[in-house]
Design a protein around this motif. Sequence first.
Motif, short mmCIF file in Angstrom:
data_model
loop_
_atom_site.label_atom_id
_atom_site.label_comp_id
_atom_site.label_asym_id
_atom_site.label_seq_id
_atom_site.Cartn_x
_atom_site.Cartn_y
_atom_site.Cartn_z
N GLN A 23 0.84 -1.20 0.00
CA GLN A 23 0.00 0.00 0.00
C GLN A 23 0.87 1.26 0.00
O GLN A 23 0.63 2.20 -0.78
N ASP A 24 1.88 1.26 0.86
CA ASP A 24 2.77 2.42 0.94
C ASP A 24 3.57 2.60 -0.34
O ASP A 24 3.80 3.73 -0.80
N ALA A 74 1.35 4.14 -3.03
CA ALA A 74 1.18 5.58 -2.80
C ALA A 74 2.41 6.35 -3.27
O ALA A 74 2.30 7.40 -3.90
N ILE A 83 -0.54 13.18 -2.12
CA ILE A 83 -0.64 11.77 -1.76
C ILE A 83 -0.05 11.62 -0.35
O ILE A 83 1.05 12.10 -0.07
N GLU A 129 1.89 10.10 2.94
CA GLU A 129 3.09 9.30 3.11
C GLU A 129 3.30 9.04 4.60
O GLU A 129 2.67 9.67 5.45
N HIS A 181 -5.41 1.22 -7.50
CA HIS A 181 -5.91 1.70 -6.22
C HIS A 181 -7.26 1.08 -5.92
O HIS A 181 -7.52 0.60 -4.82
N ILE A 229 -6.31 9.52 -1.21
CA ILE A 229 -5.87 8.90 0.04
C ILE A 229 -6.33 7.44 0.07
O ILE A 229 -7.00 6.97 -0.83
N PHE A 247 -4.86 3.92 0.35
CA PHE A 247 -4.42 2.91 -0.62
C PHE A 247 -4.62 1.50 -0.07
O PHE A 247 -3.94 0.56 -0.46
#
Length: 944
Positions: free
Chosen positions: A78-79, A82, A94, A96, A217, A239, A241
């Motif tokens: 997911q990270d 993004a 986006i 983080e 996504h 936002i 993810f």
Amino acid sequence: MTDTLFDYFTAGELPTPTLPTEEAVALLRDVHGLDAELGSLGSQQDQNFLVRPRGAGEPLGVLKISNPVFSETEIEMQDAAAAAVARAEPGLRIPEIVAGPRGPLTGWWETSQGRLHARVISFVPGSTLTGSGYLPPRTVERLGELAAAVSVALAGETHPAAGRVLQWDLQHAERVIAEIAATEPDAEVRDYCAAATAAALAALHPVAAALPRQLGHFDVTDDNVLRPHGVGTLPDAVIDFGDVIESWAVGEIAVTVSSVLHHDGASYASTLPAIAAFDRRRPLSDDEITALWPLVVLRGVVLVLSGRQQVRLDDANDYASGALDREFEILRRAIAVPVEVATARIRHALGRPSADAAAWEGASILPDGIHPVVLDATTLSPLSDEGAWLEPDALDAAARRLLDDGADAVVLPALVPTLLGAPSRTPEEPATVPTAASVWFAAPTRLKLSDGALSMRVGDGIPTSSPEVPARTRVRVLLTTLDPAEVPDAVRPSDLPGWRAVIGDATPALGVTVPEPAADDLLERREAVVAEVQEHYYSRPPRIERGWREYLVGVDGRVYLDMVNNVASVGHAHPRIHAAVSRQTRLLNTNSRFHYAAITEYGERLAATLPDELDTVFFVNSGSEAVDLAIRLGMAATGRTDVVAMAEAYHGWTYASDAVSTSIADNPHALETRPDWVHTVEAANSYRGRHRGPDAARYAPEAVERIRALAAEGHAPAAFLSETFYGNAGGVALPDGYLREVYAAVRDLGGLAIADEVQVGFGRLGSWFWGFRQQGVVPDIVAVAKSIGAGFPLGAVITRREIADRYRTQGYFFSSTGGSPLSSVVGTTVLDIIEDEGLQENARVVGGHLKARLEELGERHPLVGTVHGAGLYLGLEFVRDRDTLQPATEETAAICDRLLELGVVMQPTGDHQNVLKIKPPLCVSRESVDYFADMLDRVLSTGF
């Protein structure tokens, strides 16, 4: 939590983590060294908190405690996704991972609920589109742009966790639905979802294997985009993810558009801007277009069933329970039309080829010897004259009249928009296009039915295959590739490109051929030939070809409530005006130098409405000409050239009337281009001006002081000119006694008082026929137009005989059609109608009721600053702050656009374009003004 990828079908129930807030605060402090305050946020399957460093005002980020069923690899994916989107789309915001005192705020926590993964993701300021408020087309389009940007950014990305199996993955929708449906206790819900699922899968299965796949996504929805705070901003942040997977690429836009469907007034057609925007950036293949709407339907089914399941598992999950109604609305609207229709409409919107169903090619089913008459029920048909279309049985009545006139059969063509029988005051586009051809016979008739290609329905009964049909009864004949039960009797004109894919034209089966309509390029042709500065309302205006009373009618049969058209003072298409014009054009129409009765009789009638001393009339063609002539009269009568006018007003477009117009809304350069013979006094606006409320009494003495100073400087005025109600600002009443003081000062200096009554005169104020009556004064010259001709080019200047005689020093006066026989007859007829139909009293009563309704809106909606005016000359002023009176200009424009969607014609006015100019025809009914107030309430409540 393990490194095993999540598989929904083996995971079982997914209750969200419920870590106590106090424990989460302690863990953030002990593990990461961050002393923070937490506020709970909703989530379907994770647990989220808003994080604020203790003692700080601004949020630091969102603490996301992942559901323990998800592995560390999946969370890392997911990270990484993004970060990939952030690199590819630097213009997007986006989230983080946030850095804390001891490094990145991410890792494992040992908690009272076991080992959980927690991370703090950066806070992205702004607001989501959460809720079911209205989404304007541009916002919907932006959702499609964001979905495409994310899809393109992730198209080349891969990850070891991409193959995990989520219940939201539309690849698995069929199986997900089957498993959850088995646990759904409500049989009605199960059956509803099963029918929707079957129709979607029938369209999806043939193309499913060919659909391209990629990392995505798959949750770019109204809840997961953010827009900056401010008016009219568009989302620029994506936002959450949490649903990243590898799946069908088209699922990205399918998920996005499904989130549009629960918003106020939305339909499948409302999603088209998003689909078109997605296709522009990331072109959809033919198979993907075929799959798109079935996937939207399946998404709706999954949302309904899973949401209900989640509530059963976790009845304390307010986020899940609060979404149930809107999730069901998504499904309900997704299946409002058959999948085939939605898909064809999408193809049409994308400019992709789509074959229409063939028209009937067989022989006529009518008996030999019957020659049908075509029933023209369109907007332009004479059968709709004088409001005949408003009758509930208008179609049947028109058909029976044609039968009474000798027709042996009457045919209403299929697939042509009709006005006869169309509703008025509808917040949605009405269904005005009949799907079937209809026929009425003068006598009982046996049809020549040879096969089952056509379906029939007699009257309002059930479909029939009998060839025997009764006399004088409507028989609908339908040609469709669908089950006839799926086809409504009529559809919306904007939906016709979709329905044409499954409905053929049955009209030839009834012995009638209707030519294909020509492409509607009229607006483009207008813009090519008419000067750009001669503007039209709205960027993409409806084509209006009929009016009646307070209604305007488009060629598609949509009826609009006209709340702005003071030109049509006694109502659109008044039959008495039609009769008067028709009769006079049969007799005589020439210029006013000839001797005929009409000019004398109208001049007498017009002068009789005014004080006795105003006894001499000039006739012109427009308000601009009337004001121009009034100024020239003032100059001629006094031998002076200086004129004093009120600032921020509009008086016309001729040289003189434009010169005294200082409204920057009408001319942005009005102030710097004003000639030196024009002088202004401050706008006497008691709401927005320098002096407000009781202090507005100061405007008059200050104006007097200004006029006297001009005289002392050698600029004694020929005239003072102003509207008697401050019209361009939205119908603001002048302060009590204002004109009495100013007129007296002007006259003391040898000047004249000119009243511009072009907009406000002729009974519009209700309590006063002329605006100057409200001020208790009598001007020297009155200029009037608009209402006196009710749409006919007619204006007048009325003054005293001695002032009129002084104009001889300027030469002679002549207006070719001003005061012509036709103009004079129209003017007299308008006066008759106002008197005979009690329209001034209607303005007083209905206008008073409307003003009360609008004032009540102001009690509930902070955007409403105040309500100006009287009678049916009102202005609703919108402000962002009732103390600073910051004008809500952008909001007002958006409100007018939304009102048009709801069937109301309205436009802004004022120098800040933040006032609704409410000046409907004087015949407007109480029911109509209530509809206007209701729709305005809806707009202010649900958004614009």
